[in-house]
Design a protein around this motif. Structure first.
Motif, PDB file in Angstrom:
ATOM      1  N   GLU A 112      39.842  40.775  41.076  1.00 13.62           N
ATOM      2  CA  GLU A 112      38.326  40.535  41.065  1.00 13.62           C
ATOM      3  C   GLU A 112      38.005  39.341  40.506  1.00 13.62           C
ATOM      4  O   GLU A 112      36.961  39.436  40.696  1.00 13.62           O
ATOM      5  CB  GLU A 112      38.425  42.304  39.294  1.00 13.62           C
ATOM      6  CG  GLU A 112      38.360  43.196  40.327  1.00 13.62           C
ATOM      7  CD  GLU A 112      39.236  43.854  38.636  1.00 13.62           C
ATOM      8  OE1 GLU A 112      39.139  43.925  37.741  1.00 13.62           O
ATOM      9  OE2 GLU A 112      39.414  45.193  38.675  1.00 13.62           O
ATOM     10  N   GLN A 117      45.336  43.177  39.695  1.00 16.66           N
ATOM     11  CA  GLN A 117      44.053  43.668  40.076  1.00 16.66           C
ATOM     12  C   GLN A 117      42.793  42.472  38.854  1.00 16.66           C
ATOM     13  O   GLN A 117      42.182  42.346  39.653  1.00 16.66           O
ATOM     14  CB  GLN A 117      43.922  44.822  39.461  1.00 16.66           C
ATOM     15  CG  GLN A 117      42.555  45.516  40.030  1.00 16.66           C
ATOM     16  CD  GLN A 117      41.893  45.683  41.606  1.00 16.66           C
ATOM     17  OE1 GLN A 117      43.182  45.322  42.325  1.00 16.66           O
ATOM     18  NE2 GLN A 117      40.555  45.378  41.570  1.00 16.66           N
ATOM     19  N   GLN A 118      42.786  42.037  38.109  1.00 18.59           N
ATOM     20  CA  GLN A 118      41.716  40.781  37.515  1.00 18.59           C
ATOM     21  C   GLN A 118      41.925  40.025  38.074  1.00 18.59           C
ATOM     22  O   GLN A 118      41.037  39.643  38.141  1.00 18.59           O
ATOM     23  CB  GLN A 118      42.250  40.690  35.424  1.00 18.59           C
ATOM     24  CG  GLN A 118      42.252  42.302  34.859  1.00 18.59           C
ATOM     25  CD  GLN A 118      42.884  42.498  33.376  1.00 18.59           C
ATOM     26  OE1 GLN A 118      43.676  40.891  32.872  1.00 18.59           O
ATOM     27  NE2 GLN A 118      43.104  43.508  32.580  1.00 18.59           N
ATOM     28  N   GLN A 133      34.680  37.537  42.354  1.00 15.94           N
ATOM     29  CA  GLN A 133      33.333  37.446  41.777  1.00 15.94           C
ATOM     30  C   GLN A 133      33.394  36.025  42.242  1.00 15.94           C
ATOM     31  O   GLN A 133      31.960  35.581  42.131  1.00 15.94           O
ATOM     32  CB  GLN A 133      33.313  37.782  40.878  1.00 15.94           C
ATOM     33  CG  GLN A 133      33.535  39.043  40.279  1.00 15.94           C
ATOM     34  CD  GLN A 133      33.748  39.341  38.218  1.00 15.94           C
ATOM     35  OE1 GLN A 133      33.875  38.563  37.599  1.00 15.94           O
ATOM     36  NE2 GLN A 133      33.907  40.797  37.912  1.00 15.94           N
TER      37      GLN A 133
END
Length: 89
Positions: free
Chosen positions: A22, A18-19, A26
């Motif tokens: 993200e 999930q990181q 970004q």
């Protein structure tokens, strides 16, 4: 119609993945089309195999595994060197 950079993020649904999703989102720009792909789906897993994905998370850009994601995975010789398969004395 404007061409897009196709970015595929292969995940297992864990927090580390999930990181990664993200971070890619970004970094993405208007020229990027980000797809998040779940390795629980057999079609996704088959696609990952064709790309040479050996560990997750992984990112492919325009159908090529990103350099940051290649060459990972289990290395039997390193595992054996660490003692796996050898009885304790």
């Amino acid at each position: 119609m404007t061409a897009k950079r196709k970015i595929e993020v292969f995940t297992a649904g864990c927090q580390v993945c999930q990181q990664a999703v993200e971070q890619v989102e970004q970094l993405a720009c208007p020229s990027c089309e980000v797809q998040v792909l779940d390795m629980q789906d057999t079609a996704v897993a088959a696609r990952a195999k064709t790309l040479g994905i050996r560990s997750l998370p992984a990112v492919a850009i325009n159908g090529q595994l990103a350099d940051c994601c290649s060459g990972r995975g289990l290395d039997e010789s390193k595992l054996r060197a660490a003692g796996i398969g050898q009885p304790l004395s």
